[in-house]
Design an enzyme around this catalytic site. Structure first.
Site, PDB file in Angstrom:
ATOM      1  N   GLY A  20      49.337  32.533  10.747  1.00 18.96           N
ATOM      2  CA  GLY A  20      50.120  32.374   9.539  1.00 18.96           C
ATOM      3  C   GLY A  20      51.631  32.351   9.846  1.00 18.96           C
ATOM      4  O   GLY A  20      52.197  32.581  10.895  1.00 18.96           O
ATOM      5  N   ARG A  22      55.157  33.591  10.396  1.00 13.58           N
ATOM      6  CA  ARG A  22      55.792  34.745  10.843  1.00 13.58           C
ATOM      7  C   ARG A  22      54.525  35.723  11.368  1.00 13.58           C
ATOM      8  O   ARG A  22      54.850  37.050  11.230  1.00 13.58           O
ATOM      9  CB  ARG A  22      56.701  35.527   9.622  1.00 13.58           C
ATOM     10  CG  ARG A  22      57.845  34.693   9.109  1.00 13.58           C
ATOM     11  CD  ARG A  22      58.916  34.616  10.136  1.00 13.58           C
ATOM     12  NE  ARG A  22      60.029  33.969   9.722  1.00 13.58           N
ATOM     13  CZ  ARG A  22      60.119  32.431  10.096  1.00 13.58           C
ATOM     14  NH1 ARG A  22      59.265  31.984  10.631  1.00 13.58           N
ATOM     15  NH2 ARG A  22      61.061  31.903   9.438  1.00 13.58           N
ATOM     16  N   SER A  23      53.715  35.186  11.729  1.00 15.39           N
ATOM     17  CA  SER A  23      52.712  36.073  12.643  1.00 15.39           C
ATOM     18  C   SER A  23      53.092  36.440  13.851  1.00 15.39           C
ATOM     19  O   SER A  23      52.300  37.122  14.642  1.00 15.39           O
ATOM     20  CB  SER A  23      51.400  35.647  12.428  1.00 15.39           C
ATOM     21  OG  SER A  23      51.461  34.240  13.146  1.00 15.39           O
ATOM     22  N   GLY A  24      54.056  35.910  14.558  1.00 15.12           N
ATOM     23  CA  GLY A  24      54.603  35.996  16.025  1.00 15.12           C
ATOM     24  C   GLY A  24      54.159  35.098  17.006  1.00 15.12           C
ATOM     25  O   GLY A  24      54.013  35.426  18.128  1.00 15.12           O
ATOM     26  N   ALA A  44      59.536  20.627  21.643  1.00 17.08           N
ATOM     27  CA  ALA A  44      59.982  20.974  20.228  1.00 17.08           C
ATOM     28  C   ALA A  44      59.676  19.933  19.245  1.00 17.08           C
ATOM     29  O   ALA A  44      60.132  18.625  19.349  1.00 17.08           O
ATOM     30  CB  ALA A  44      61.418  21.471  20.228  1.00 17.08           C
ATOM     31  N   THR A  45      58.976  20.119  18.224  1.00 19.05           N
ATOM     32  CA  THR A  45      58.299  19.232  17.428  1.00 19.05           C
ATOM     33  C   THR A  45      59.286  18.951  16.142  1.00 19.05           C
ATOM     34  O   THR A  45      59.198  17.897  15.208  1.00 19.05           O
ATOM     35  CB  THR A  45      57.034  19.057  17.001  1.00 19.05           C
ATOM     36  OG1 THR A  45      56.915  20.346  16.388  1.00 19.05           O
ATOM     37  CG2 THR A  45      55.979  19.080  18.043  1.00 19.05           C
ATOM     38  N   HIS A  60      65.902  29.472  17.250  1.00 15.54           N
ATOM     39  CA  HIS A  60      64.638  29.405  18.330  1.00 15.54           C
ATOM     40  C   HIS A  60      65.171  28.967  19.604  1.00 15.54           C
ATOM     41  O   HIS A  60      65.183  29.552  20.768  1.00 15.54           O
ATOM     42  CB  HIS A  60      63.640  28.144  17.984  1.00 15.54           C
ATOM     43  CG  HIS A  60      62.668  28.818  17.098  1.00 15.54           C
ATOM     44  ND1 HIS A  60      61.586  29.564  17.412  1.00 15.54           N
ATOM     45  CD2 HIS A  60      62.396  28.490  15.663  1.00 15.54           C
ATOM     46  CE1 HIS A  60      60.869  29.870  16.333  1.00 15.54           C
ATOM     47  NE2 HIS A  60      61.349  29.680  15.268  1.00 15.54           N
ATOM     48  N   ARG A  64      65.449  31.305  23.566  1.00 18.02           N
ATOM     49  CA  ARG A  64      65.000  30.980  25.019  1.00 18.02           C
ATOM     50  C   ARG A  64      65.712  31.015  26.383  1.00 18.02           C
ATOM     51  O   ARG A  64      66.941  30.903  26.122  1.00 18.02           O
ATOM     52  CB  ARG A  64      64.552  29.440  24.802  1.00 18.02           C
ATOM     53  CG  ARG A  64      63.286  29.133  23.958  1.00 18.02           C
ATOM     54  CD  ARG A  64      63.417  27.655  23.777  1.00 18.02           C
ATOM     55  NE  ARG A  64      63.029  27.190  22.284  1.00 18.02           N
ATOM     56  CZ  ARG A  64      63.282  26.092  21.845  1.00 18.02           C
ATOM     57  NH1 ARG A  64      63.867  25.088  22.386  1.00 18.02           N
ATOM     58  NH2 ARG A  64      62.901  25.635  20.567  1.00 18.02           N
TER      59      ARG A  64
END
Length: 206
Positions: A20, A22-24, A44-45, A60, A64
């Site tokens: 779901g 924010r589930s990591g 990245a979409t 994000h 990285r």
């Protein structure tokens, strides 16, 4: 059963991370890639359609490693995978959830679906054809190349009240099933922990 020592196999493969919001999922994907010790590329979409999305993308990107190559591709996954795999051994695709939204809105009659009470088989078939093309590209990967796919599980809540929402939920469920069937490992993310559900499924008996 959580797999705290999860890693990526050396051979050509496909790993699916489901969960779901924010589930990591993204963090887990990046951890798998880092632990592999191999070169990494990131597909990245997401499209920066508003300020909130621009902020999310920036966060994000900043998380990285600098040596990871990023390929921004909202629609054409198979071509993006071939490009990324030519530059790196591990490719993270993040994520199918956003890709499907992009794909549905790229279709000619998506705007009319908001007021349509029917679900078009065209949307199922077209999206699954794109996924089949991605899986074909995975099958052509050289030894030592791995694709890690991130996707959401959206079928555990209420039934959407509008047609496009129902199409989205149903098609993403089929997309996830298709990827999971081909994957060597499938992790369900719960509170940042990855449960290897493919391994559990294979061990299930009556």
């Amino acid at each position: 059963m959580t797999d705290r020592n999860a890693d990526i196999d050396e051979g050509p493969g496909l790993v699916l991370l489901l969960g779901g919001a924010r589930s990591g999922k993204s963090t887990f994907a990046e951890r798998l890639a880092t632990k592999s010790g191999r070169s990494v590329a990131f597909i990245a979409t997401a499209i920066a359609i508003d300020e909130d999305m621009r902020d999310r993308i920036a966060r994000h990107q900043s998380s990285r490693p600098a040596d990871w190559r990023t390929i921004e591709e909202p629609l054409h996954l198979a071509a993006a995978l071939r490009q990324a795999a030519a530059a790196a051994d591990v490719v993270i695709l993040d994520c199918l959830t956003v890709w499907l939204s992009n794909w549905l809105f790229s279709q000619d009659n998506s705007a009319q679906l908001e007021n349509d009470n029917t679900i078009s088989a065209r949307h199922y078939a077209g999206a699954l054809q794109e996924i089949d093309a991605l899986l074909q590209a995975v099958s052509e990967l050289e030894p030592g190349k791995t694709l890690v796919v991130v996707s959401n599980e959206v079928g555990l809540g209420i039934v959407p009240a509008y047609a496009l929402g129902r199409i989205y939920r149903d098609v993403l469920g089929l997309v996830n099933q298709r990827i999971a069937a081909a994957a060597t490992r499938v992790y369900l993310m719960v509170a940042g922990l990855g449960v290897d559900i493919k391994r559990l499924d294979e061990a299930a008996t009556l």
